[in-house]
Structures are given as structure tokens and as C-alpha cells.
Scaffold this active site. Structure first.
Site, mmCIF file in Angstrom:
data_model
loop_
_atom_site.group_PDB
_atom_site.id
_atom_site.type_symbol
_atom_site.label_atom_id
_atom_site.label_comp_id
_atom_site.label_asym_id
_atom_site.label_seq_id
_atom_site.Cartn_x
_atom_site.Cartn_y
_atom_site.Cartn_z
ATOM 1 C CG ASP A 42 -1.907 -1.159 1.200
ATOM 2 O OD1 ASP A 42 -2.153 -1.685 0.100
ATOM 3 O OD2 ASP A 42 -2.432 -1.535 2.266
ATOM 4 C CG ASP A 75 1.556 1.082 -8.707
ATOM 5 O OD1 ASP A 75 1.771 0.525 -7.607
ATOM 6 O OD2 ASP A 75 0.676 1.961 -8.850
ATOM 7 C CB THR A 117 1.665 -9.784 -7.745
ATOM 8 O OG1 THR A 117 1.462 -8.409 -8.101
ATOM 9 C CG2 THR A 117 3.103 -9.991 -7.315
ATOM 10 C CD GLU A 118 -3.378 -11.914 -6.316
ATOM 11 O OE1 GLU A 118 -4.025 -11.538 -5.341
ATOM 12 O OE2 GLU A 118 -2.370 -12.622 -6.198
HETATM 13 C C1 LIG Z 1 -1.775 -3.456 -2.925
HETATM 14 S S1 LIG Z 1 -2.003 -5.038 -2.233
HETATM 15 C C2 LIG Z 1 -0.806 -6.052 -3.090
HETATM 16 C C3 LIG Z 1 -1.096 -7.522 -2.957
HETATM 17 C C4 LIG Z 1 -0.089 -8.445 -3.649
HETATM 18 N N1 LIG Z 1 1.216 -8.336 -3.054
HETATM 19 C C5 LIG Z 1 -0.012 -8.152 -5.128
HETATM 20 O O1 LIG Z 1 1.010 -7.601 -5.561
HETATM 21 O O2 LIG Z 1 -0.959 -8.471 -5.854
HETATM 22 C C6 LIG Z 1 -1.268 -4.859 -0.637
HETATM 23 C C7 LIG Z 1 -1.615 -6.022 0.267
HETATM 24 O O3 LIG Z 1 -0.910 -5.903 1.492
HETATM 25 C C8 LIG Z 1 -1.799 -6.171 2.578
HETATM 26 N N2 LIG Z 1 -1.273 -5.383 3.697
HETATM 27 C C9 LIG Z 1 -1.318 -4.053 3.862
HETATM 28 N N3 LIG Z 1 -0.659 -3.685 4.965
HETATM 29 C C10 LIG Z 1 -0.163 -4.821 5.513
HETATM 30 C C11 LIG Z 1 0.609 -5.104 6.658
HETATM 31 N N4 LIG Z 1 1.016 -4.111 7.445
HETATM 32 N N5 LIG Z 1 0.939 -6.382 6.928
HETATM 33 C C12 LIG Z 1 0.536 -7.397 6.109
HETATM 34 N N6 LIG Z 1 -0.210 -7.189 4.999
HETATM 35 C C13 LIG Z 1 -0.552 -5.920 4.704
HETATM 36 C C14 LIG Z 1 -3.146 -5.696 2.085
HETATM 37 O O4 LIG Z 1 -4.211 -6.312 2.775
HETATM 38 C C15 LIG Z 1 -3.084 -6.092 0.627
HETATM 39 O O5 LIG Z 1 -3.557 -7.399 0.391
#
Ligand SMILES: C[S@@+](CC[C@H](N)C(=O)[O-])C[C@H]1O[C@@H](n2cnc3c(N)ncnc32)[C@H](O)[C@@H]1O
Length: 232
Positions: free
Chosen positions: A138, A174, A211-212
Site C-alpha cells: 500500500d 507501480d 502478482t495480481e
Molecule cells: C496493494 S495489495 C498487493 C497484494 C499483492 N502483493 C499483489 O502484488 O498483488 C497490498 C496487500 O498488502 C496487505 N497489507 C497491507 N498492509 C499490511 C501489513 N502491514 N501487513 C501485512 N499485509 C498488509 C493488504 O491487505 C493487501 O492485500
């Protein structure tokens, strides 16, 4: 000095507490219990210290922090069945989706942890990670929220503790500003060396499992920034 600051940790409510507060709020919060062999989570006193003794966690491990619904882990684990993979994720729904895929594919070399990535050292033994991925974390784009970013100077302490000697760290995003500002401290730490740096991953020769989120950005024609570090 910055690197010595403690990384801020957001509060995480435990599954049992969430159920107690509002059982109908999120059906996936109960469904993680259906995959208790694949998903480990906070909620049981001393679970973390018990888990540190579980053989699976002795490594060498490939770790994905913020693994989403597990496409990356699933593909990676299929490609390297002899390795052990560990995903950290907060969202119940994504954990359930990931576990479902692993079960369906009869993939036995992946485990998922419902926990903040920031406290990964409380689950994993020091020096047991051979490769650590942070894929599209994020970005917290607003200035006042940047303190919530996973990749920040204090993260280098976590990284240094988790990685074995010669262990590698890969960061893909990105988000140009997140990438550029992270590079300033990632490149400046003498305990690591940059082995790959790329501003458009999909135009490069670097071996990659998308990744997704990556596929989404790719379909929008956006470049993916990539940096790989190695612990010296
Ligand atoms: C933007 S998504 C990317 C998901 C995956 N890595 C991808 O590239 O498709 C960020 C993911 O990190 C998880 N996330 C956010 N903060 C986190 C944290 N502090 N610890 C573990 N997971 C976290 C969110 O729930 C989300 O699924």
C-alpha cells in the site's frame, strides 16, 4: 540515525476479538479457521513463540509480505516445490482465497500468517529467510500517511534480522514516489548491496512472476519499478 528508529506498528485486532465484536461483519474472519493447517494467526496467547519452534519455520524461507490472495506464492511454490514459502497478509478474504488456491492445487510448501508484516520478526527466526518479497505494498500516497508505509528506514532493521547472509530482498511497485524515496535509504545502507535496479520491469530481462496487482497495472500500461538488494 533514522534506521535506528522503531518502526511504527498499526493496531491489529485479533480474529477472536473481531468475532466477539461483530460476528456478522466479515464472514471470512470465521472461514480462516477452516484452513487452520495453512493459515496461522494471532489470537492465541504465545502463538508466536510456539510457532517459532515449528519445523516449517526453520527455513530457508521465501517470504511474501502483504501476499494478497496468493497468486504469486502459488506460482512460485509450484516452480520450486523443494522450497518453503510464507505469506503475511491482513485481510481475511484474501487469506481465505489464497488458502483455497493452495488446497485446490495440492500445494504443500506454503503457509500463510494473518499478521502485520511489521512484526514478521516475532514469527520468523533471525537469519532464516533466503528471499523476501514486498510486492506492491500500500503506497499511502498522502504525506501525513507515509508513516504507515511498510518500506521505511526502520524496515531495514527487520530485513537485516530476517535475511540470511547473501539473502535477497525484492521490492516491486507501480508508485514512483514511493520507489524513489525508498531508494534513498535502500541504496545508502552499507549492510546491503543493490543487485538489480529497473524502472520498467516488463521491458527488462529480469526473471519475474507477476502478482495480481502487477497484472492490473500492466494492463493499464503502467511501468513497474523494481529493486533487488542482497545482504552482504
Ligand atoms: C496493494 S495489495 C498487493 C497484494 C499483492 N502483493 C499483489 O502484488 O498483488 C497490498 C496487500 O498488502 C496487505 N497489507 C497491507 N498492509 C499490511 C501489513 N502491514 N501487513 C501485512 N499485509 C498488509 C493488504 O491487505 C493487501 O492485500
Amino acid at each position: 540515525m533514522d534506521a535506528l528508529k522503531k518502526q511504527p506498528i498499526r493496531k491489529l485486532r485479533k480474529p477472536a476479538e473481531i468475532l466477539k465484536l461483530n460476528p456478522e461483519r466479515n464472514p471470512y474472519s470465521t472461514r480462516i479457521f477452516e484452513y487452520a493447517d495453512l493459515i496461522w494467526f494471532d489470537g492465541v496467547e504465545s502463538a508466536r513463540s510456539d510457532l517459532k519452534n515449528i519445523e516449517f519455520l526453520h527455513g530457508p524461507l521465501v517470504v511474501d509480505l502483504g501476499c494478497g490472495s496468493g497468486n504469486f506464492l502459488r506460482q512460485f511454490a509450484l516452480r520450486y516445490p523443494e522450497k518453503r514459502f510464507l505469506g503475511f497478509e491482513l485481510r481475511f478474504k484474501r487469506l481465505v482465497f489464497a488458502a483455497k488456491k493452495l488446497k485446490k492445487g495440492e500445494i504443500n510448501n506454503v503457509r500463510l500468517i494473518r499478521s502485520l508484516a511489521e512484526v514478521a520478526t516475532e514469527w520468523i527466526r533471525p537469519g532464516s529467510v533466503e528471499l523476501l518479497h514486498v510486492n506492491f505494498p500500500d503506497p499511502w500516497p498522502k504525506k501525513k500517511h507515509r508513516k504507515n508505509r511498510l518500506i521505511q528506514p526502520a524496515f531495514l532493521e527487520t530485513l537485516h534480522q530476517l535475511l540470511m547472509s547473501q539473502g535477497r530482498f525484492v521490492f516491486k511497485t507501480d508508485h514512483q514516489e514511493y520507489f524513489q524515496s525508498s531508494l534513498e535509504f535502500l541504496q545508502g545502507d552499507s549492510r546491503f548491496e543493490v543487485s538489480h535496479l529497473c524502472h520498467d520491469l516488463h521491458q527488462s530481462e529480469i526473471e519475474n512472476i507477476p502478482t495480481e496487482f502487477e497484472l492490473l497495472f500492466k494492463s493499464q500500461g503502467l511501468p513497474v519499478y523494481y529493486v533487488e538488494l542482497q545482504k552482504i
